[in-house]
Design a protein around this motif. Structure first.
Motif, PDB file in Angstrom:
ATOM      1  N   GLN A  65       0.856  -1.184   0.000  1.00 22.94           N
ATOM      2  CA  GLN A  65       0.000   0.000   0.000  1.00 22.94           C
ATOM      3  C   GLN A  65       0.893   1.235   0.000  1.00 22.94           C
ATOM      4  N   VAL A  66       0.590   2.171  -0.900  1.00 25.26           N
ATOM      5  CA  VAL A  66       1.360   3.412  -1.007  1.00 25.26           C
ATOM      6  C   VAL A  66       0.564   4.508  -0.316  1.00 25.26           C
ATOM      7  N   ILE A  67       1.201   5.110   0.691  1.00 20.36           N
ATOM      8  CA  ILE A  67       0.552   6.148   1.496  1.00 20.36           C
ATOM      9  C   ILE A  67       1.352   7.431   1.353  1.00 20.36           C
ATOM     10  N   GLY A  68       0.663   8.529   1.027  1.00 19.25           N
ATOM     11  CA  GLY A  68       1.322   9.819   0.857  1.00 19.25           C
ATOM     12  C   GLY A  68       1.691  10.460   2.179  1.00 19.25           C
ATOM     13  N   THR A  69       2.391  11.560   2.093  1.00 22.86           N
ATOM     14  CA  THR A  69       2.867  12.240   3.292  1.00 22.86           C
ATOM     15  C   THR A  69       1.740  12.752   4.172  1.00 22.86           C
ATOM     16  N   GLY A  70       0.567  13.000   3.583  1.00 16.54           N
ATOM     17  CA  GLY A  70      -0.585  13.452   4.357  1.00 16.54           C
ATOM     18  C   GLY A  70      -1.452  12.318   4.868  1.00 16.54           C
ATOM     19  N   GLY A  71      -1.001  11.080   4.651  1.00 13.56           N
ATOM     20  CA  GLY A  71      -1.753   9.921   5.108  1.00 13.56           C
ATOM     21  C   GLY A  71      -2.762   9.388   4.104  1.00 13.56           C
ATOM     22  N   GLN A  72      -2.857  10.032   2.934  1.00 14.82           N
ATOM     23  CA  GLN A  72      -3.798   9.581   1.918  1.00 14.82           C
ATOM     24  C   GLN A  72      -3.265   8.335   1.198  1.00 14.82           C
ATOM     25  N   MET A  88       7.249   6.568  -9.137  1.00 20.88           N
ATOM     26  CA  MET A  88       7.733   7.120  -7.866  1.00 20.88           C
ATOM     27  C   MET A  88       7.504   8.628  -7.825  1.00 20.88           C
ATOM     28  N   ASP A  89       7.815   9.313  -8.921  1.00 17.02           N
ATOM     29  CA  ASP A  89       7.612  10.766  -8.966  1.00 17.02           C
ATOM     30  C   ASP A  89       6.135  11.120  -8.801  1.00 17.02           C
ATOM     31  N   ALA A  90       5.246  10.337  -9.410  1.00 21.09           N
ATOM     32  CA  ALA A  90       3.803  10.581  -9.261  1.00 21.09           C
ATOM     33  C   ALA A  90       3.394  10.415  -7.804  1.00 21.09           C
ATOM     34  N   TRP A  91       3.864   9.347  -7.173  1.00 22.97           N
ATOM     35  CA  TRP A  91       3.529   9.117  -5.766  1.00 22.97           C
ATOM     36  C   TRP A  91       4.080  10.235  -4.886  1.00 22.97           C
ATOM     37  N   LEU A  92       5.313  10.641  -5.146  1.00 24.19           N
ATOM     38  CA  LEU A  92       5.920  11.711  -4.346  1.00 24.19           C
ATOM     39  C   LEU A  92       5.185  13.035  -4.526  1.00 24.19           C
ATOM     40  N   ALA A  93       4.570  13.215  -5.686  1.00 23.09           N
ATOM     41  CA  ALA A  93       3.784  14.425  -5.942  1.00 23.09           C
ATOM     42  C   ALA A  93       2.373  14.308  -5.368  1.00 23.09           C
ATOM     43  N   GLY A  94       2.058  13.147  -4.784  1.00 24.75           N
ATOM     44  CA  GLY A  94       0.753  12.960  -4.176  1.00 24.75           C
ATOM     45  C   GLY A  94      -0.344  12.584  -5.163  1.00 24.75           C
ATOM     46  N   ARG A  95       0.065  12.098  -6.337  1.00 22.40           N
ATOM     47  CA  ARG A  95      -0.901  11.723  -7.360  1.00 22.40           C
ATOM     48  C   ARG A  95      -1.212  10.230  -7.250  1.00 22.40           C
ATOM     49  N   PRO A  96      -2.460   9.895  -6.969  1.00 20.77           N
ATOM     50  CA  PRO A  96      -2.838   8.476  -6.911  1.00 20.77           C
ATOM     51  C   PRO A  96      -2.624   7.798  -8.263  1.00 20.77           C
TER      52      PRO A  96
END
Length: 97
Positions: A65-72, A88-96
């Motif tokens: 499970q990939v969880i963003g820095t805000g917990g999303q 990885m760049d998409a995930w780091l940018a907070g893009r599901p």
């Protein structure tokens, strides 16, 4: 494959972490499985491990499970996702994904 991706992204300075949650029946089995993994593990006996397993609703393994820095939740189960610098760049940018 995940370990190679993890090591490559870490070498490139990507700010992320993988945390292993064991669903094994005992600590010895968890440690044996975890041996050699390059990422973090919540200790088997920690209550935080059970809380995390419940929070992400682990119903089967493996699970990534990939969880963003805000917990999303950015990806509910990325086990079959082709791992790449772009994802990885998409995930780091907070893009599901």
């Amino acid at each position: 494959m995940l370990a190679q991706f993890y090591n490559t992204m870490k070498q490139q300075g990507k700010p992320f972490e993988v945390i292993f949650l064991s669903c094994d029946q005992d600590e010895a089995s968890a440690q044996a499985y975890f041996k050699g993994m390059p990422w973090l593990m919540i200790p088997f006996e920690e209550d935080a491990r059970e809380r995390a397993i419940a929070a992400i609703k682990v119903t089967g393994i493996p699970r990534l499970q990939v969880i963003g820095t805000g917990g999303q939740v950015l990806h509910d189960n990325a086990v079959q996702v082709p791992l790449s610098p772009a994802i990885m760049d998409a995930w780091l940018a907070g893009r599901p994904q």
